[in-house]
Enzyme design. Sequence first.
Site, PDB file in Angstrom:
ATOM      1  N   ILE A  63       1.103   9.612   8.967  1.00  0.00           N
ATOM      2  CA  ILE A  63       0.185   9.728   7.820  1.00  0.00           C
ATOM      3  C   ILE A  63      -1.031   8.877   8.145  1.00  0.00           C
ATOM      4  O   ILE A  63      -0.889   7.775   8.688  1.00  0.00           O
ATOM      5  CB  ILE A  63       0.857   9.302   6.486  1.00  0.00           C
ATOM      6  CG1 ILE A  63      -0.119   9.458   5.314  1.00  0.00           C
ATOM      7  CG2 ILE A  63       1.414   7.900   6.543  1.00  0.00           C
ATOM      8  CD1 ILE A  63       0.548   9.324   3.943  1.00  0.00           C
ATOM      9  N   GLY A  73      -6.556   6.230  -3.253  1.00  0.00           N
ATOM     10  CA  GLY A  73      -5.379   6.962  -3.697  1.00  0.00           C
ATOM     11  C   GLY A  73      -5.033   8.191  -2.870  1.00  0.00           C
ATOM     12  O   GLY A  73      -4.131   8.944  -3.234  1.00  0.00           O
ATOM     13  N   GLU A  97       9.579   5.884   9.782  1.00  0.00           N
ATOM     14  CA  GLU A  97       9.694   4.654  10.555  1.00  0.00           C
ATOM     15  C   GLU A  97       8.310   4.060  10.688  1.00  0.00           C
ATOM     16  O   GLU A  97       7.341   4.793  10.936  1.00  0.00           O
ATOM     17  CB  GLU A  97      10.261   4.946  11.936  1.00  0.00           C
ATOM     18  CG  GLU A  97      11.636   4.369  12.087  1.00  0.00           C
ATOM     19  CD  GLU A  97      12.410   5.005  13.181  1.00  0.00           C
ATOM     20  OE1 GLU A  97      11.795   5.462  14.144  1.00  0.00           O
ATOM     21  OE2 GLU A  97      13.636   5.034  13.059  1.00  0.00           O
ATOM     22  N   TYR A 108       4.112   2.503   1.100  1.00  0.00           N
ATOM     23  CA  TYR A 108       5.450   3.101   1.006  1.00  0.00           C
ATOM     24  C   TYR A 108       6.275   2.467  -0.125  1.00  0.00           C
ATOM     25  O   TYR A 108       6.896   3.183  -0.913  1.00  0.00           O
ATOM     26  CB  TYR A 108       6.184   2.956   2.348  1.00  0.00           C
ATOM     27  CG  TYR A 108       5.437   3.562   3.511  1.00  0.00           C
ATOM     28  CD1 TYR A 108       4.725   4.749   3.370  1.00  0.00           C
ATOM     29  CD2 TYR A 108       5.434   2.958   4.767  1.00  0.00           C
ATOM     30  CE1 TYR A 108       4.031   5.302   4.438  1.00  0.00           C
ATOM     31  CE2 TYR A 108       4.752   3.513   5.840  1.00  0.00           C
ATOM     32  CZ  TYR A 108       4.045   4.682   5.666  1.00  0.00           C
ATOM     33  OH  TYR A 108       3.363   5.227   6.714  1.00  0.00           O
TER      34      TYR A 108
HETATM   35  C1  LIG Z   1      -1.745   3.580   5.363  1.00  0.00           C
HETATM   36  C2  LIG Z   1      -2.896   4.501   4.945  1.00  0.00           C
HETATM   37  C3  LIG Z   1      -2.484   5.960   5.177  1.00  0.00           C
HETATM   38  C4  LIG Z   1      -3.164   4.259   3.431  1.00  0.00           C
HETATM   39  O1  LIG Z   1      -4.114   5.242   2.974  1.00  0.00           O
HETATM   40  P1  LIG Z   1      -4.990   5.005   1.640  1.00  0.00           P
HETATM   41  O2  LIG Z   1      -5.541   6.337   1.230  1.00  0.00           O
HETATM   42  O3  LIG Z   1      -5.928   3.896   1.837  1.00  0.00           O
HETATM   43  O4  LIG Z   1      -3.862   4.550   0.590  1.00  0.00           O
HETATM   44  P2  LIG Z   1      -4.026   4.516  -1.004  1.00  0.00           P
HETATM   45  O5  LIG Z   1      -5.449   4.365  -1.394  1.00  0.00           O
HETATM   46  O6  LIG Z   1      -3.291   5.671  -1.579  1.00  0.00           O
HETATM   47  O7  LIG Z   1      -3.245   3.147  -1.320  1.00  0.00           O
HETATM   48  C5  LIG Z   1      -2.351   3.046  -2.409  1.00  0.00           C
HETATM   49  C6  LIG Z   1      -1.810   1.633  -2.483  1.00  0.00           C
HETATM   50  O8  LIG Z   1      -1.096   1.309  -1.281  1.00  0.00           O
HETATM   51  C7  LIG Z   1      -1.335  -0.071  -0.940  1.00  0.00           C
HETATM   52  N1  LIG Z   1      -2.116  -0.154   0.302  1.00  0.00           N
HETATM   53  C8  LIG Z   1      -2.684   0.869   0.988  1.00  0.00           C
HETATM   54  N2  LIG Z   1      -3.298   0.409   2.110  1.00  0.00           N
HETATM   55  C9  LIG Z   1      -3.110  -0.933   2.123  1.00  0.00           C
HETATM   56  C10 LIG Z   1      -3.509  -1.968   3.017  1.00  0.00           C
HETATM   57  N3  LIG Z   1      -4.218  -1.724   4.150  1.00  0.00           N
HETATM   58  N4  LIG Z   1      -3.150  -3.243   2.731  1.00  0.00           N
HETATM   59  C11 LIG Z   1      -2.430  -3.528   1.619  1.00  0.00           C
HETATM   60  N5  LIG Z   1      -2.015  -2.578   0.720  1.00  0.00           N
HETATM   61  C12 LIG Z   1      -2.360  -1.303   0.974  1.00  0.00           C
HETATM   62  C13 LIG Z   1      -2.117  -0.663  -2.104  1.00  0.00           C
HETATM   63  O9  LIG Z   1      -1.182  -1.106  -3.058  1.00  0.00           O
HETATM   64  C14 LIG Z   1      -2.862   0.572  -2.615  1.00  0.00           C
HETATM   65  O10 LIG Z   1      -3.243   0.459  -3.959  1.00  0.00           O
HETATM   66  P3  LIG Z   1      -4.633  -0.292  -4.356  1.00  0.00           P
HETATM   67  O11 LIG Z   1      -5.704   0.288  -3.477  1.00  0.00           O
HETATM   68  O12 LIG Z   1      -4.791   0.040  -5.808  1.00  0.00           O
HETATM   69  O13 LIG Z   1      -4.392  -1.755  -4.081  1.00  0.00           O
HETATM   70  C15 LIG Z   1      -4.194   4.151   5.733  1.00  0.00           C
HETATM   71  O14 LIG Z   1      -4.454   2.764   5.611  1.00  0.00           O
HETATM   72  C16 LIG Z   1      -4.147   4.485   7.211  1.00  0.00           C
HETATM   73  O15 LIG Z   1      -4.519   5.591   7.613  1.00  0.00           O
HETATM   74  N6  LIG Z   1      -3.702   3.522   8.072  1.00  0.00           N
HETATM   75  C17 LIG Z   1      -3.739   3.714   9.538  1.00  0.00           C
HETATM   76  C18 LIG Z   1      -2.733   4.716  10.005  1.00  0.00           C
HETATM   77  C19 LIG Z   1      -1.315   4.206   9.802  1.00  0.00           C
HETATM   78  O16 LIG Z   1      -0.977   3.096  10.197  1.00  0.00           O
HETATM   79  N7  LIG Z   1      -0.443   5.063   9.204  1.00  0.00           N
HETATM   80  C20 LIG Z   1       0.941   4.688   8.910  1.00  0.00           C
HETATM   81  C21 LIG Z   1       1.841   4.865  10.054  1.00  0.00           C
HETATM   82  S1  LIG Z   1       1.997   6.567  10.582  1.00  0.00           S
END
Ligand SMILES: CC(C)(COP(=O)(O)OP(=O)(O)OC[C@H]1O[C@@H](n2cnc3c(N)ncnc32)[C@H](O)[C@@H]1OP(=O)(O)O)[C@@H](O)C(=O)NCCC(=O)NCCS
Length: 142
Positions: A63, A73, A97, A108
């Site tokens: 993801i 979100g 994982e 998660y």
């Molecule tokens: C992980 C990832 C998919 C999150 O996507 P996103 O669209 O920013 O997530 P959301 O906006 O839906 O976040 C929802 C909640 O999750 C938590 N969250 C998301 N990213 C976070 C971060 N970097 N640090 C801390 N909390 C986090 C927070 O509680 C957030 O709510 P808030 O913004 O109101 O505080 C994105 O950071 C990403 O692409 N990361 C790099 C790729 C990766 O490592 N993927 C996972 C392994 S496959």
Amino acid sequence: MAPVMEIMRAAFDPAYGEAWTSGQCAGILASPGTWLMIAELDGRPAGFALTRVIVDEAELLLIAVHPEARRRGIGVRLIAGVAEAARRRGAASLFLEVRSNNPAIALYTGTGFSKVGERINYYRGANGDLFDAHTYSLPLCP
Ligand SMILES: CC(C)(COP(=O)(O)OP(=O)(O)OC[C@H]1O[C@@H](n2cnc3c(N)ncnc32)[C@H](O)[C@@H]1OP(=O)(O)O)[C@@H](O)C(=O)NCCC(=O)NCCS
């Protein structure tokens, strides 16, 4: 596949070597029970999820959300979409994982996943450092 690869390149820190190649994505998408979900922001691809269902277990393989589109979100909505699609395909639970120091863990746990296992030194980073993997599971209501 081009928009997905653009997000892939921007989203994953090269230090961990976790981004997949387009060949790896195409290869897994050719296997049964695997699908790609793309999230858009303002009409442009901004995130994606790659998932596989085998019998009654689904696995969230990847993801990612583009750095410019984060904390709006999209990750939460992708997980909700994946969970619903996996349930419709007959899965009773959704596994994933994740590297134990990945901030994605907050996403998660915030969407209902619980930690169910650990694999010590499971990932090898680009410079050879080893990282534990944590396994998370989300029950999918019938
Ligand atoms: C992980 C990832 C998919 C999150 O996507 P996103 O669209 O920013 O997530 P959301 O906006 O839906 O976040 C929802 C909640 O999750 C938590 N969250 C998301 N990213 C976070 C971060 N970097 N640090 C801390 N909390 C986090 C927070 O509680 C957030 O709510 P808030 O913004 O109101 O505080 C994105 O950071 C990403 O692409 N990361 C790099 C790729 C990766 O490592 N993927 C996972 C392994 S496959």
